[in-house]
Design a protein around this motif. Sequence first.
Motif, short mmCIF file in Angstrom:
data_model
loop_
_atom_site.label_atom_id
_atom_site.label_comp_id
_atom_site.label_asym_id
_atom_site.label_seq_id
_atom_site.Cartn_x
_atom_site.Cartn_y
_atom_site.Cartn_z
N CYS A 96 1.20 1.50 3.62
CA CYS A 96 2.18 1.59 4.70
C CYS A 96 3.61 1.45 4.16
O CYS A 96 4.50 2.21 4.54
CB CYS A 96 1.87 0.51 5.74
SG CYS A 96 3.08 0.35 7.05
N CYS A 107 6.15 -3.94 7.84
CA CYS A 107 6.51 -5.27 7.31
C CYS A 107 6.45 -5.29 5.80
O CYS A 107 6.91 -6.24 5.16
CB CYS A 107 5.60 -6.35 7.90
SG CYS A 107 3.95 -6.39 7.17
N CYS A 144 1.46 -4.26 2.90
CA CYS A 144 0.48 -3.46 2.14
C CYS A 144 1.11 -2.15 1.65
O CYS A 144 1.95 -1.55 2.31
CB CYS A 144 -0.80 -3.22 2.93
SG CYS A 144 -0.60 -2.29 4.44
N CYS A 155 -2.97 -3.05 8.93
CA CYS A 155 -2.97 -3.07 10.40
C CYS A 155 -2.75 -1.67 10.95
O CYS A 155 -2.50 -0.72 10.21
CB CYS A 155 -1.94 -4.07 10.94
SG CYS A 155 -0.27 -3.44 11.06
S1 SF4 Z 1 0.10 -1.59 7.79
FE1 SF4 Z 1 0.70 -3.45 8.90
S2 SF4 Z 1 0.47 -5.04 7.34
FE2 SF4 Z 1 0.56 -3.16 6.20
S3 SF4 Z 1 2.76 -2.96 5.70
FE3 SF4 Z 1 2.35 -1.80 7.60
S4 SF4 Z 1 2.93 -3.22 9.20
FE4 SF4 Z 1 2.62 -4.46 7.34
#
Ligand code: SF4
Length: 515
Positions: free
Chosen positions: A434, A428, A431, A474
């Motif tokens: 990721c 998404c 963060c 996440c």
């Molecule tokens: S770890 Fe989760 S919150 Fe962070 S960018 Fe990836 S999907 Fe989004």
Amino acid sequence: MSGMKNIDIINQRLSRGPLDKTGKAELARELGISSAGLESILTFYTPDRGEDLLCTGLPCRMKWQGRAIEMSVGAREESCLGYCDHAPVMRVEGKFVTVTGSGIAEIEESNHDFVKRNIEHISEYTLKGGYSYLEGEGGKIDGDGMLQRVEKSGLRGMGGAGFPVHLKWKSFRQFSNEDSYLLVNAHEGEPGTFKDRKILELAPHSVLDGAIIAAVSNGIRRIVVGIKKEYALGYASLTMAREELTERVRNSGHSIPEIEIIRAGGSYVTGEETALMEALEGRRSEPRLRPPFPTEIGLYSRPTLVHNAETLSAIASLASSGKELLKSYCLSGDVKHPGTYRVKIGTALGKLMESSGNGPMTGVKAVMPGGLSGGILPGSNEELKLDFDSVRKAGAGLGTGSVIVLSSRRCMVETAENVASFFMKESCGKCMPCRHGTKELKEILSGARQGRGSEIDLENGGEIARMMIDGSICALGQVAGRMYMDAVAHFRDEFLDHLKGVCRSESCFSGGMER
Ligand code: SF4
Ligand SMILES: Cc1cc2nc3c(=O)[nH]c(=O)nc-3n(C[C@H](O)[C@H](O)[C@H](O)COP(=O)(O)O)c2cc1C
């Protein structure tokens, strides 16, 4: 919570077609948010205009081989269409089809009539002992007794994380109040996982029954089912089941919690419990920072107990039969008979393969025991018990119990690249580890597949993966990093060969799908 919710308003407006500037300004005013806020929501959700779709999830991609280019003209690529046992899958003119050697064939179970013919109605469900608390005058749910039963059974959440159900209930009880919610997570979306879809479509009463038992056991009066918008048949089945249940309750003189069923758009990450709450509240579906945990501050800022649809179905079966726990395992990839198989939890992999008509496990190069997010194990590992602890001990995760089998003709570099592509597309972006990490790992793996890059790039990828595991908000970023590390560690020789432009597997599937 009163009147129309933001998600309903947005869904309603979007169903009328694309919004022009004036329409957007009006919608933002109605929602009480800025134009930029609205834009951030609209750009998150891909509107479904009924166009043709092509599934690129790993089980489908393994089966496309060279057929995709010809078939996919004009189709939009989707990460998973939820029919992995019929791979390769497309949606053509609104129908889900499997692509065969000679053409396309509609997937029978994706047809509304099939579901209508095979759904379990309340009369059949109650005969098996379901909704027993609606029987007679004294029928009620013993919350503490249920907690003990759940604890004794060792039931763990089946949405992926495998958290012990009794511990979640105990934690929730510290915060619970009269405004609390039970949230049913029906937003399945990981390639290889299609168990919830089948349960929601064909056994919706087991989900509602389990939701009521979990809610009442924990003093909850409101249940919200957050179902993936694309699961139209599951939504229809749940709605029909709720009508049957309402009728039964009316005649029984008992009362049950209020049940609301909400269709939520989004993507794979929307299945993450806090991202699902964001979607249901009409915002961008991004995971929230924790703490606070949903048990304290969850849906609509109320204490919320979240359970996966299959977990609730298991709770219902525990309440009615008390027998040993069964689990729906999904089998896909290089197997003769892909599908869901409901067997005792902890069944050995080889036994699952044999009992489903797929064994013995010969010519297997690797197994993903828990879908794309569960990691990868080399070899056939027939003795591996499919329970959370045994799979963890073996170095992977059981996740949702979605077993993807890869035969010896598969190229592990391409497989790792496909998985990395999925996580990159589904990140998404909230963060940094990721957001950047998934892109960089995909780049490194694409390079390795094409014979570019070096061992140093692979090592750098390891550093990035470690940063993702340690620093992602996440589990999506964490499992993406873990998957890279596992693949490179277990199949290092194959990666090194690829860097030299050599692939010893029978087929690299790169040629067929590159667009
Ligand atoms: S770890 Fe989760 S919150 Fe962070 S960018 Fe990836 S999907 Fe989004
Ligand atoms: C990226 C991501 C996707 C997830 N997708 C789902 C999903 O589709 N369905 C689900 O029930 N849980 C999903 N989960 C797990 C949920 O966050 C949560 O743990 C689960 O719904 C809790 O229910 P359980 O304890 O009954 O498993 C996902 C988690 C992550 C990180």
